[in-house]
Design an enzyme around this catalytic site. Structure first.
Site: not given
Ligand code: BES
Ligand code: MN
Ligand code: ZN
Length: 495
Positions: A279, A353
């Protein structure tokens, strides 16, 4: 916080502060009228002069109260009397508690239970008051050194009940409200703890302690046990971390032995760096909140155990970190989940997931009546609904409706989103049964479609709480959502 329930004559109450409601159009609440009479019109003077207009959220502290034994009076604007609602009660309670905290008043008597709301009995109003008062006095500075802590002086709140006949109902409601408030509080505390303290093992310890305190059964599976179960999707996420994964199981057996349990599954990702699909740095600290689904499920368990809810409920919290490492998942890796379905991991940041799918397969062994998972699953959900509503997805429409209604009446709202085949197709992969991402469009929906492939054997709903579990910016902190929604849903099920 200590709470008390009391009835009697408003003008005879000894208290450091009487908190009274004033509405718009110069309307005073019944107790405000009584106090006004005994203080020589001190309140009506302010109302007539327009010093307090009664606008919702307005407040005025009268530092002395001649004519009554109480030391001070705090007037709170409550808006239009006829339109006084649940939400208004929430707002004015928050406002009153904030004002008491700012004014460093240690004890107060709230007269809000007398404020009528359409189709809400005294119990429901008292319960909500307690939950809201507790919410406002939550302390997020437990890790500051002693002299840097905000010292909260408010210690005791007495709720004034206008009708003696309602005292018993009010006392019961106080207990329920406190149980729910403790559950919310528990979830917020865990959420706010940083990733270096709140690890998967720490979460597991918390669940064990709770089980001991509230007469539940806790079982903790370590990675060895998960290997035996072939939970390769979950284990693949944890492989990139020094902290070992845990599968936390908590059972509340309040119902009949033969009754099928409701299973709550909560994402317990104690820190989500994204893995190899790392990230960006900005606000990455907030990914300590990626375990809020798990925390809310544990918080709800605490609440229902304290309420002794006559229902069988099992919580399953898959817990792991998601870190970049030489042994971490790589984009393109293919893993086999416990269900036997294979997954091509195109983005290691779509890890929620992966840990949930194995927990959802594991849930089958409880022959559940219903399964609800709760997860901070997608940034796309925050884009879709912001921070006002959690998203609901379900393979059973009546269940989705039940959850939306529970959210509405507990002021912890949720909104239904689609789970159509057209979206599911976005997960197709050339190399495995599915990919773990569905492209840039409708990210919250495709994440839910992924989970739906693991929940065909039971009625299931998924709550994406990515936008509701915590607040960012100046008010950064866990909200404890959706503990209230879950408690409301479970109470309705047990009724
Ligand atoms: N924990 C995150 C989701 C999230 C991101 C919650 C920002 C709250 C704020 C999750 O694990 C994630 O990183 N999801 C990705 C999925 C994508 C790679 C398809 C996302 O939402 O960017
Ligand atoms: Mn994630
Ligand atoms: Zn995550």
């Amino acid at each position: 916080m200590e709470y008390k329930i009391k009835s009697g004559h408003p003008e005879k109450q000894r208290s450091a502060c009487l908190v009274l409601a004033v509405f718009e159009d110069q309307v005073m609440s019944p107790s405000a009228r009584v106090i006004d009479k005994h203080t020589g019109g001190a309140i009506s003077l302010l109302v007539k002069r327009g010093d307090i207009t009664g606008e919702c959220g307005e407040s005025m502290l009268l530092p002395q109260a001649e004519g009554v034994p109480a030391e001070r009076i705090l007037l709170i604007g409550c808006g239009n009397e006829a339109g006084f609602s649940n939400r208004a009660l929430q707002q004015v309670t928050a406002c009153a508690i904030q004002k008491l905290l700012q004014s460093k008043i240690s004890q107060a008597m709230l007269f809000f239970p007398e404020l009528g709301i359409d189709d809400r009995d005294i119990a429901s109003r008292v319960e909500q008051l307690v939950i809201q008062a507790d919410h406002e006095s939550y302390q997020s500075d437990i890790l500051k050194s002693e002299n840097k802590k905000k010292n909260i002086q408010l210690q005791k709140i007495t709720l004034f009940i206008p009708d003696r006949k309602e005292l018993t109902a009010a006392r019961e409601a106080l207990k329920t409200g406190q149980a729910i408030a403790s559950g919310v509080n528990f979830a917020r505390k865990l959420g706010d703890l940083p990733g270096n303290i709140c690890t998967p093992s720490y979460l597991a310890e918390q669940a064990k302690d709770m089980a001991r305190d509230f007469n539940m059964k806790a079982s903790i599976l370590n990675e060895k046990a998960m290997e035996k179960l072939s939970m390769w999707a979950l284990l693949s996420v944890s492989r990139g971390s020094r902290q070992p994964a845990r599968l936390i199981i908590l059972e509340h057996k309040g119902g009949d032995n033969k009754d099928a349990p409701i299973v709550l599954v909560g994402k317990g990702l104690t820190f989500d760096a994204g893995g190899i699909s790392l990230k960006p740095a900005s606000a990455m600290d907030e990914m300590k909140y990626d375990m809020c689904g798990g925390a809310s499920v544990l918080g709800a368990m605490r609440a229902i155990a304290e309420m002794k809810l006559p229902l069988n409920v099992t919580a399953i919290v898959p817990s792991s970190e998601n870190m970049p490492d030489g042994d971490a998942n790589k984009p393109g890796d293919i893993v086999t989940s416990m269900s036997g379905q294979t997954i091509e991991i195109l983005n290691t940041d779509a890890e929620g997931r992966l840990i949930l799918c194995d927990a959802l397969t594991y849930a089958e062994r409880y022959k559940p009546a219903t399964v609800i998972d709760v997860a901070t699953l997608t940034g796309a959900c925050v884009v879709a609904l912001g921070s006002h509503a959690s998203a609901v997805f379900s393979n059973h429409d009546p269940l989705a409706r039940e959850l939306v209604e529970a959210g509405e009446s507990s002021l912890d709202r949720a909104w239904v989103m689609p789970l159509w085949d057209e979206y599911d197709k976005q997960l197709n992969s050339n190399f495995a049964d599915m990919a773990n991402i569905g492209g840039p469009k409708a990210g919250a929906v495709t994440a839910a479609c992924f989970l739906a492939r693991y929940t065909k054997k039971y009625d299931w709903a998924h709550l994406d709480i990515a936008g509701t579990a915590w607040l960012s910016g100046e008010k950064k902190g866990a909200t404890g959502r959706p503990v209230r929604l879950l408690c409301e849903f479970l109470r309705n099920r047990s009724a």
